[in-house]
Design a protein around this motif. Sequence first.
Motif, mmCIF file in Angstrom:
data_model
loop_
_atom_site.group_PDB
_atom_site.id
_atom_site.type_symbol
_atom_site.label_atom_id
_atom_site.label_comp_id
_atom_site.label_asym_id
_atom_site.label_seq_id
_atom_site.Cartn_x
_atom_site.Cartn_y
_atom_site.Cartn_z
ATOM 1 N N ALA A 73 -5.512 -3.980 0.460
ATOM 2 C CA ALA A 73 -5.720 -2.603 -0.004
ATOM 3 C C ALA A 73 -4.944 -2.266 -1.272
ATOM 4 O O ALA A 73 -5.239 -1.255 -1.908
ATOM 5 N N GLY A 74 -3.992 -3.097 -1.647
ATOM 6 C CA GLY A 74 -3.274 -2.874 -2.894
ATOM 7 C C GLY A 74 -3.600 -3.914 -3.943
ATOM 8 O O GLY A 74 -3.272 -3.751 -5.126
ATOM 9 N N ASN A 75 -4.240 -4.994 -3.521
ATOM 10 C CA ASN A 75 -4.643 -6.104 -4.378
ATOM 11 C C ASN A 75 -6.031 -6.544 -3.924
ATOM 12 O O ASN A 75 -6.376 -6.413 -2.752
ATOM 13 N N LEU B 240 -8.872 4.707 3.134
ATOM 14 C CA LEU B 240 -9.147 3.734 2.081
ATOM 15 C C LEU B 240 -10.583 3.847 1.580
ATOM 16 O O LEU B 240 -10.851 3.905 0.375
ATOM 17 N N LEU B 241 -11.516 3.901 2.519
ATOM 18 C CA LEU B 241 -12.928 3.858 2.141
ATOM 19 C C LEU B 241 -13.413 5.196 1.588
ATOM 20 O O LEU B 241 -14.335 5.235 0.776
ATOM 21 N N THR B 242 -12.801 6.287 2.019
ATOM 22 C CA THR B 242 -13.156 7.602 1.479
ATOM 23 C C THR B 242 -12.724 7.716 0.024
ATOM 24 O O THR B 242 -13.484 8.194 -0.835
ATOM 25 N N ALA C 204 -10.854 2.606 -6.396
ATOM 26 C CA ALA C 204 -9.924 3.665 -6.782
ATOM 27 C C ALA C 204 -8.535 3.416 -6.203
ATOM 28 O O ALA C 204 -7.518 3.653 -6.868
ATOM 29 N N VAL C 205 -8.480 2.933 -4.972
ATOM 30 C CA VAL C 205 -7.185 2.650 -4.344
ATOM 31 C C VAL C 205 -6.497 1.480 -5.040
ATOM 32 O O VAL C 205 -5.279 1.508 -5.283
ATOM 33 N N LEU C 206 -7.264 0.452 -5.378
ATOM 34 C CA LEU C 206 -6.686 -0.678 -6.111
ATOM 35 C C LEU C 206 -6.145 -0.212 -7.463
ATOM 36 O O LEU C 206 -5.047 -0.612 -7.882
ATOM 37 N N ARG D 70 -5.121 2.798 -8.228
ATOM 38 C CA ARG D 70 -3.938 3.619 -7.994
ATOM 39 C C ARG D 70 -2.709 2.755 -7.746
ATOM 40 O O ARG D 70 -1.613 3.042 -8.244
ATOM 41 N N HIS D 71 -2.863 1.694 -6.969
ATOM 42 C CA HIS D 71 -1.747 0.786 -6.716
ATOM 43 C C HIS D 71 -1.327 0.049 -7.991
ATOM 44 O O HIS D 71 -0.137 -0.131 -8.250
ATOM 45 N N GLN D 72 -2.313 -0.391 -8.764
ATOM 46 C CA GLN D 72 -1.995 -1.097 -9.997
ATOM 47 C C GLN D 72 -1.267 -0.176 -10.971
ATOM 48 O O GLN D 72 -0.281 -0.586 -11.619
ATOM 49 N N LEU D 73 -1.709 1.062 -11.069
ATOM 50 C CA LEU D 73 -1.078 2.021 -11.978
ATOM 51 C C LEU D 73 0.353 2.323 -11.544
ATOM 52 O O LEU D 73 1.273 2.335 -12.372
ATOM 53 N N ALA D 74 0.547 2.548 -10.255
ATOM 54 C CA ALA D 74 1.896 2.821 -9.747
ATOM 55 C C ALA D 74 2.800 1.614 -9.949
ATOM 56 O O ALA D 74 3.975 1.755 -10.341
ATOM 57 N N GLY D 75 2.268 0.414 -9.687
ATOM 58 C CA GLY D 75 3.058 -0.803 -9.880
ATOM 59 C C GLY D 75 3.405 -1.043 -11.335
ATOM 60 O O GLY D 75 4.538 -1.439 -11.660
#
Length: 406
Positions: A175-177, A278-280, A285-287, A289-294
């Motif tokens: 969910a993050g990658n 996650l699916l909503t 979009a979740v990936l 968001r994680h990439q941007l935060a990381g």
Amino acid sequence: MQPLSLPPRLLMGPGPINCYPRVLSAMSTQLVGQYDPTMTDYMNDVMALYRQVFNTQNEQTFLIDGTSRAGIEAAIVSILEPGDKVLVPIFGRFGHLLAEIAERADAEVHTIEIPWGDVFKPEQIEDAIKKVQPKLLAIVQGDTSTTMLQPLEELGAICRAHDVLFYTDATASIAGNPFETDKWQIDAVSVGLQKCLGGPSGSAPISLSERFVHSVRQRHHVEAGIRDAHHKDANGQRIRSNYFDLSMIMDYWGEERLNHHTEAATMLFGARECAVALLTEGQDAVLKRHQLAGDAMLAGIQAMGLTPFGDLDHKMANVVGVNIPDSVDGEAIRKELLTTFNIEIGTSFGPLKGKVWRIGTMGYNARQDAVLHTLQSLETVLRRGGCKLPLGEAVDTAMSIYRNGD
């Protein structure tokens, strides 16, 4: 006899993390019986949802009741018989865990290792497969002990070419990658909720390919709906665990609903809501968001004058390792961050013990305010501890990453 009263921690370590509020709300739902049609409908719903999470068509996709380690153990002890060869490439702590569980199953365990902070090239793994000729390749995708993300895209084809089953633990990375069960030809994957899925530890989603299921089923017979406790396979060996026997768990989740355990309903409700969240929002979009935060956390750490750990080309999006400056006591800094600012970051262990902090941006905490608050607080604690830092550069740099990433 006081009620629960926990401090308002912001969990910015390698996991667990703060849960999505909607997950906590779902877990407060009252129970029904385990064979109530409402309950079995929700079990079916969870299976369908996690097929989407895993990006798979695998029929056998369900939950193991237990932490992420329960999913690992179920997969490994159900597939490996005593004497079976297994290859475990180790690039961090959790590769050692896979090897230990396989050893406890009396498998013939072969390992290959590289320094912590690196990942394997596909040809290194294929060379070892040719040499060992294992039944199973067991590897971690994202190892939070090193913050590294092992590429898996080519390993499935390599395993199919050499008739090897392919299992991966994706607890820290899912969910993050990116993760593609079917496209990457993965035979078995297990995860936990407590990282990028934004839930609590205690449920282990798992998905199994048809050929993995066939191999497990060969070890157990079911006759007239009643299990023969004395049945042994052709080699005289049964799956050694009752609780983690995937053949029995599959029948519990399947149309037969053969009793095996009482489903942990509250965890099922939480796991369902993790998938719905996650699916909503949408996997892409979740990936993102994680990439941007990381990216923002990494850039802020570097702007602060700190040095990230490991091969940054293969860093997980959701966690960064930070080399602890020689001039400070790493544990004292962590304690001050926790007690003064209510922010938890991770320590490390093994060869990195006392040398590296691990800072996560996962699930509910993969958001701008959490990143900026952590960077500002860490800068303050380090500055008060005697480090000379460029004031405000960490937050300013992270904010620019967010502005450019929108």
